[in-house]
Each structure stands twice: as C-alpha cells, then as structure tokens.
Design a protein around this motif. Structure first.
Motif, PDB file in Angstrom:
ATOM      1  N   VAL A 125       0.848  -1.199   0.000  1.00 31.18           N
ATOM      2  CA  VAL A 125       0.000   0.000   0.000  1.00 31.18           C
ATOM      3  C   VAL A 125       0.878   1.242   0.000  1.00 31.18           C
ATOM      4  CG1 VAL A 125      -1.904  -1.142   1.208  1.00 31.18           C
ATOM      5  CG2 VAL A 125      -0.148   0.047   2.528  1.00 31.18           C
ATOM      6  N   PRO A 126       0.410   2.319  -0.637  1.00 36.34           N
ATOM      7  CA  PRO A 126       1.185   3.569  -0.611  1.00 36.34           C
ATOM      8  C   PRO A 126       1.107   4.219   0.770  1.00 36.34           C
ATOM      9  CG  PRO A 126      -0.907   3.905  -1.739  1.00 36.34           C
ATOM     10  CD  PRO A 126      -0.820   2.436  -1.442  1.00 36.34           C
ATOM     11  N   VAL A 127       2.198   4.820   1.171  1.00 37.90           N
ATOM     12  CA  VAL A 127       2.249   5.587   2.419  1.00 37.90           C
ATOM     13  C   VAL A 127       2.096   7.053   2.035  1.00 37.90           C
ATOM     14  CG1 VAL A 127       3.617   6.157   4.469  1.00 37.90           C
ATOM     15  CG2 VAL A 127       3.762   3.868   3.459  1.00 37.90           C
ATOM     16  N   THR A 128       0.916   7.601   2.263  1.00 37.83           N
ATOM     17  CA  THR A 128       0.621   8.963   1.820  1.00 37.83           C
ATOM     18  C   THR A 128       0.079   9.787   2.970  1.00 37.83           C
ATOM     19  OG1 THR A 128      -1.573   8.274   1.088  1.00 37.83           O
ATOM     20  CG2 THR A 128       0.154   8.291  -0.568  1.00 37.83           C
ATOM     21  N   THR A 129       0.347  11.084   2.926  1.00 37.77           N
ATOM     22  CA  THR A 129      -0.163  12.013   3.930  1.00 37.77           C
ATOM     23  C   THR A 129      -1.629  12.320   3.623  1.00 37.77           C
ATOM     24  OG1 THR A 129       0.447  13.964   2.640  1.00 37.77           O
ATOM     25  CG2 THR A 129       2.133  13.050   4.109  1.00 37.77           C
ATOM     26  N   PRO A 130      -2.353  12.939   4.579  1.00 38.31           N
ATOM     27  CA  PRO A 130      -3.754  13.294   4.321  1.00 38.31           C
ATOM     28  C   PRO A 130      -3.938  14.188   3.101  1.00 38.31           C
ATOM     29  CG  PRO A 130      -3.292  13.426   6.663  1.00 38.31           C
ATOM     30  CD  PRO A 130      -1.978  13.193   5.991  1.00 38.31           C
ATOM     31  N   THR A 131      -2.908  14.925   2.722  1.00 36.89           N
ATOM     32  CA  THR A 131      -3.009  15.795   1.547  1.00 36.89           C
ATOM     33  C   THR A 131      -2.672  15.062   0.252  1.00 36.89           C
ATOM     34  OG1 THR A 131      -0.719  16.545   1.852  1.00 36.89           O
ATOM     35  CG2 THR A 131      -2.468  17.847   2.916  1.00 36.89           C
ATOM     36  N   GLY A 132      -2.363  13.753   0.357  1.00 38.56           N
ATOM     37  CA  GLY A 132      -2.074  12.975  -0.840  1.00 38.56           C
ATOM     38  C   GLY A 132      -0.617  12.958  -1.239  1.00 38.56           C
ATOM     39  N   HIS A 133       0.261  13.461  -0.382  1.00 38.99           N
ATOM     40  CA  HIS A 133       1.695  13.475  -0.695  1.00 38.99           C
ATOM     41  C   HIS A 133       2.304  12.113  -0.413  1.00 38.99           C
ATOM     42  CE1 HIS A 133       5.793  14.793  -1.090  1.00 38.99           C
ATOM     43  NE2 HIS A 133       6.060  14.488   0.170  1.00 38.99           N
ATOM     44  N   LEU A 134       2.918  11.496  -1.419  1.00 36.70           N
ATOM     45  CA  LEU A 134       3.516  10.178  -1.275  1.00 36.70           C
ATOM     46  C   LEU A 134       4.803  10.262  -0.461  1.00 36.70           C
ATOM     47  CD1 LEU A 134       3.421   7.128  -2.155  1.00 36.70           C
ATOM     48  CD2 LEU A 134       5.030   7.797  -3.957  1.00 36.70           C
ATOM     49  N   VAL A 135       4.888   9.409   0.552  1.00 34.19           N
ATOM     50  CA  VAL A 135       6.073   9.363   1.409  1.00 34.19           C
ATOM     51  C   VAL A 135       6.844   8.068   1.202  1.00 34.19           C
ATOM     52  CG1 VAL A 135       6.864   9.342   3.810  1.00 34.19           C
ATOM     53  CG2 VAL A 135       5.014  10.876   3.131  1.00 34.19           C
ATOM     54  N   GLY A 136       6.128   7.000   0.910  1.00 34.49           N
ATOM     55  CA  GLY A 136       6.798   5.712   0.730  1.00 34.49           C
ATOM     56  C   GLY A 136       5.795   4.620   0.413  1.00 34.49           C
ATOM     57  N   ARG A 154      -7.619  -1.831   3.560  1.00 34.12           N
ATOM     58  CA  ARG A 154      -8.012  -0.546   4.149  1.00 34.12           C
ATOM     59  C   ARG A 154      -7.281  -0.300   5.459  1.00 34.12           C
ATOM     60  NH1 ARG A 154     -10.791   0.670   8.223  1.00 34.12           N
ATOM     61  NH2 ARG A 154     -11.626  -1.444   8.452  1.00 34.12           N
ATOM     62  N   LEU A 155      -7.180  -1.344   6.280  1.00 34.43           N
ATOM     63  CA  LEU A 155      -6.472  -1.200   7.551  1.00 34.43           C
ATOM     64  C   LEU A 155      -4.997  -0.878   7.336  1.00 34.43           C
ATOM     65  CD1 LEU A 155      -6.318  -1.361  10.610  1.00 34.43           C
ATOM     66  CD2 LEU A 155      -5.942  -3.831  10.385  1.00 34.43           C
ATOM     67  N   LEU A 156      -4.378  -1.606   6.404  1.00 32.68           N
ATOM     68  CA  LEU A 156      -2.970  -1.307   6.104  1.00 32.68           C
ATOM     69  C   LEU A 156      -2.817   0.122   5.603  1.00 32.68           C
ATOM     70  CD1 LEU A 156      -1.832  -4.631   4.383  1.00 32.68           C
ATOM     71  CD2 LEU A 156      -1.117  -3.768   6.620  1.00 32.68           C
ATOM     72  N   GLY A 157      -3.792   0.599   4.826  1.00 30.33           N
ATOM     73  CA  GLY A 157      -3.752   1.986   4.359  1.00 30.33           C
ATOM     74  C   GLY A 157      -3.865   2.967   5.509  1.00 30.33           C
ATOM     75  N   THR A 158      -4.698   2.639   6.507  1.00 33.56           N
ATOM     76  CA  THR A 158      -4.824   3.509   7.683  1.00 33.56           C
ATOM     77  C   THR A 158      -3.512   3.555   8.457  1.00 33.56           C
ATOM     78  OG1 THR A 158      -7.179   2.985   7.858  1.00 33.56           O
ATOM     79  CG2 THR A 158      -6.113   3.915   9.808  1.00 33.56           C
ATOM     80  N   VAL A 159      -2.915   2.385   8.644  1.00 32.39           N
ATOM     81  CA  VAL A 159      -1.611   2.328   9.320  1.00 32.39           C
ATOM     82  C   VAL A 159      -0.577   3.133   8.540  1.00 32.39           C
ATOM     83  CG1 VAL A 159       0.276   0.814  10.006  1.00 32.39           C
ATOM     84  CG2 VAL A 159      -2.102   0.126  10.410  1.00 32.39           C
ATOM     85  N   ALA A 160      -0.582   2.961   7.218  1.00 32.00           N
ATOM     86  CA  ALA A 160       0.377   3.692   6.373  1.00 32.00           C
ATOM     87  C   ALA A 160       0.172   5.201   6.493  1.00 32.00           C
ATOM     88  CB  ALA A 160       0.229   3.251   4.919  1.00 32.00           C
ATOM     89  N   GLY A 161      -1.096   5.629   6.605  1.00 34.92           N
ATOM     90  CA  GLY A 161      -1.362   7.053   6.756  1.00 34.92           C
ATOM     91  C   GLY A 161      -0.799   7.607   8.046  1.00 34.92           C
ATOM     92  N   LEU A 162      -0.921   6.832   9.138  1.00 31.43           N
ATOM     93  CA  LEU A 162      -0.328   7.259  10.409  1.00 31.43           C
ATOM     94  C   LEU A 162       1.188   7.335  10.294  1.00 31.43           C
ATOM     95  CD1 LEU A 162      -2.487   5.144  12.900  1.00 31.43           C
ATOM     96  CD2 LEU A 162      -2.646   7.606  12.471  1.00 31.43           C
ATOM     97  N   MET A 163       1.764   6.334   9.623  1.00 30.50           N
ATOM     98  CA  MET A 163       3.217   6.336   9.430  1.00 30.50           C
ATOM     99  C   MET A 163       3.665   7.522   8.602  1.00 30.50           C
ATOM    100  SD  MET A 163       4.364   2.401   8.742  1.00 30.50           S
ATOM    101  CE  MET A 163       6.059   2.937   8.611  1.00 30.50           C
ATOM    102  N   ALA A 164       2.853   7.907   7.619  1.00 36.43           N
ATOM    103  CA  ALA A 164       3.242   9.008   6.730  1.00 36.43           C
ATOM    104  C   ALA A 164       3.492  10.275   7.521  1.00 36.43           C
ATOM    105  CB  ALA A 164       2.162   9.239   5.676  1.00 36.43           C
ATOM    106  N   GLY A 165       2.555  10.583   8.452  1.00 35.70           N
ATOM    107  CA  GLY A 165       2.750  11.782   9.262  1.00 35.70           C
ATOM    108  C   GLY A 165       3.993  11.698  10.116  1.00 35.70           C
ATOM    109  N   ALA A 166       4.235  10.505  10.701  1.00 33.61           N
ATOM    110  CA  ALA A 166       5.423  10.335  11.535  1.00 33.61           C
ATOM    111  C   ALA A 166       6.700  10.465  10.715  1.00 33.61           C
ATOM    112  CB  ALA A 166       5.371   8.969  12.225  1.00 33.61           C
TER     113      ALA A 166
END
Length: 403
Positions: A125-136, A154-166
């Motif tokens: 899954v893509p690791v993206t910020t809430p604004t759609g910026h790809l991080v990894g 979906r769950l992995l995407g939620t986890v990835a979103g949390l990771m993106a901010g971190a």
C-alpha cells in the motif's frame, strides 16, 4: 487462510492506538519505522514487513525499515519509482495484492537478498499524507497463501497514513537538525576565514606597510635636520621618502585588494573577468558572460575562484585556449572555467598536489557560499572546473547601469 483476522473493531482500534503511541515517542525515523513494522506483523499475523521511503528526489525508494531477519538490509536496498511492486505502487498511488505466483506478475521484481521465494502472498500500500503526498510504500508478506481482503487493505492503508505523518515529521526534524549543524559549521568557517584574513592583513601591515612608514619617517627626519646646511643631501632623503611612500601606497592597495578586488567595484564582475582573462600570458582566454551584478560577497568569491582557476591553467595545463563562462540561472549562478590542456587525474591531484592547485581554497570559498565546486579532467582531455552557487530568488540581483 483468509483475512488478517482484524475485522473486530476493538482489535483494530488497539492496533491503531499502539501505533499512535509508538510514533509519538520520538523523532528518530529509523526507530519509528522498525517499531511500527514489528507491530504490524505481530498484530496482523503476517511474516515480514518492509517499509520503503521515498527519497528527496521523488525518484527512488529506499528500504528504511524491515522486520527480522531482514532488518540488517535497511539502507542497502533501493528501487526506482515504477520498479518492482513497491515501485509500481509508488508510481500509481494504488495498493497491490498478490495472492500467489508472484513471478507471473509483471510488476514483481525478484531481489535475492529479500528471499521472495520464501513468501507466497503479499500486500503493498502507498504511504501517503492526508493531503495525498507520497512518502513511501508499506509491504507485508506471508509464507502461507493468504487472501488479503478489502478490509485488510483498508487497515494497512490507515496504518500507512499514520506512518506518513510520523515519517514527514521525523524527516523535517532531521532536515532542521542538519540545517542547524550546517549553519554551525558555516559560522565556524566564517570565523576561521575572518581570523585568517585578519592575520594576513596584520602581517601585510606589519611586515610591509609599517616598516616602510618607519623608514619614511627616518628619511624625512634626516632631510629636515640636513635641510639648512646640506640641501642636496636633504633632497636625496626626500626622494627616498617619496619612493617609500609610493611603495607603502602600493602595498596598502594590494592589502585592500586582498579583501575585495577594487576592479569589481569599478567594472563589475563580467568586465572584471574579461580584464582578468586579458592579463594572462601565453593562453587565449574567451569570456562568455552577460553583464550582471550579484551580491558583493558572491562576486568576490566568483572572481577569486576564476582567478585561481586561470592561474592553474597558466601554470599547469599547458593549454592554448581557455573559456570562462558565467551564467545566472533561476536559483543560482554557475561559473565554469575550461581549457584544452594536458589534463590530469583528479584523484591523484586530490591525494598528492591539492595545495599546488589551490583546490582546497577554492572549495572553501564555494562552501562558504553554500555552493559546490566540481572538477572534471583526464590525461589529454583538458580540464573543466564548475562552481555552483545558490542565490535567493526573492531578492533579484541589481541591474547593471543606473542613473
């Protein structure tokens, strides 16, 4: 086996809570990635997790964290965006699930160190910020065949979103720390440079100018004493005093020129480079530069580096022609000095003769401006020196001319 076993809302909430707690404990990017990856495989009952982080260029993914036994590979595996499953996910911003037979999928790339043959199923899954910026990109793998459901993705995407901010926060913190460290090094070099300049100027004054002024005083005193009864002798003393005064004036000008060449104030950088080129013996130098005015400290550094580079051409290159090119581009100024001389091995010069070529001093000037100096040469291939200096875009250089 199907699903990650996380359809229970309470279990999912506990996972997300633990991840939030983990990413809130600090700003060490590697530690955060390792800890979250471990949490993911622990809670999802998968076998390995890889976290690929996009670099600053936006073109390559670097393996930044992994669970054992692949944790030692962090920092040693990279993929171009579009390469492999993770690269495809980064390029398209969409998740990928492969249940089995990975080799039949055109997006899959076998990397021996990651032992893909040991794992049957994967979800990426893509690791993206809430604004759609790809991080990894976040990948999980399972040895046994597994049907990753939409809920799992979906769950992995939620986890990835949390990771993106971190990841973003950690990288910003790292960049700030690097910027502060660079500013400290810059300030230290500025102080060292200033002290060296002061010592040089003090030496010039003490060894040259002040000695001539002392001698000048003696000759004038002798002339004053001899004037009533030996006017010829007095005239000779005055003549010597005049010569000493002229020499002291020349040395004063030379000392001042060591700080900033007066020709820059009189002619501007472009004309100064042309004047410098015309003063060199035995080498025909062409200058290609549009009239421009840069900040004074930039003009001084560019001129000094061009001066040192051209002196190297005369002393070492055995060249017939050389070219000095000055280009002001959006975001910076570029100086190149090239010649058709005998060339050399840059590695050998760096090891044995850097002081002879003045490369250390030129690089120091470039670094003080936040710029970079690069050298390209080879035996029989001539030499090209390039200086890149960043400039602020919000404050354009003043135009030449005036009224």
């Amino acid at each position: 086996m199907t699903g990650l076993g996380l359809t229970d809302a309470a279990q999912e909430a506990r996972l997300l809570s633990r991840i939030i707690e983990t990413i809130s404990t600090g700003l060490d990017l590697d530690a955060i990635v390792r800890a979250v990856a471990a949490l993911i495989i622990e809670t999802t009952a998968t076998d390995v997790c890889f976290v690929h982080v996009l670099d600053d260029t936006g073109r390559r993914l670097h393996l930044r964290g992994a669970t054992p036994p692949f944790d030692a590979l962090a920092g040693h595996i990279e993929l171009a965006v579009g390469e492999g499953v993770a690269g495809w996910v980064a390029a398209h911003g969409e998740p990928v699930v492969i249940v089995d037979n990975k080799l039949a999928d055109h997006r899959y790339k076998y990397i021996p160190a990651l032992r893909g043959e040991d794992f049957t199923s994967l979800a990426s899954v893509p690791v993206t910020t809430p604004t759609g910026h790809l991080v990894g990109v976040l990948n999980v793998h399972s040895r046994r065949r597994r049907e990753f459901t939409d809920v799992d993705v979906r769950l992995l995407g939620t986890v990835a979103g949390l990771m993106a901010g971190a990841i973003e926060n950690a990288r910003l913190h790292q960049r700030l720390a690097e910027r502060e460290e660079a500013l400290e090094r810059f300030a230290e070099r500025v102080v060292q440079s200033q002290e060296a300049e002061r010592r040089r100027l003090a030496g010039d004054i003490h060894d040259g100018i002040s000695q001539r002024i002392v001698s000048l005083s003696f000759h004038l005193s002798a002339a004053a004493d001899a004037l009533p009864y030996a006017p010829v002798y007095a005239a000779g003393q005055i003549a010597r005093a005049q010569r000493l005064a002229e020499a002291a004036l020349d040395e004063t000008r030379f000392a001042i020129a060591g700080l900033r060449p007066p020709v820059l104030d009189d002619l501007g950088l472009t004309a100064s480079l042309e004047s410098l080129a015309g003063s060199l013996p035995h080498v025909e130098v062409h200058v290609e530069a549009s009239p421009c005015r840069l900040p004074e400290h930039v003009e001084t550094a560019v001129y000094r580096i061009a001066q040192e580079a051209l002196q190297n051409v005369v002393k070492h290159a055995g060249a017939r022609t050389a070219t000095v090119r000055l280009e002001v581009e959006p975001g910076g100024v570029v100086l190149t000095v090239s010649d058709d001389g005998r060339g050399f091995d840059p590695a050998e010069v760096a090891e044995r003769a850097a002081p002879t070529y003045g490369l250390a001093g030129m690089r120091e000037r470039a670094e003080l401006l936040g710029g970079a100096l690069t050298l390209r040469s080879g035996p029989g291939a001539g030499t090209t020196l390039r200086l890149d200096v960043p400039l602020r875009l919000d404050v354009p250089p003043p135009a030449v001319g005036g009224g």
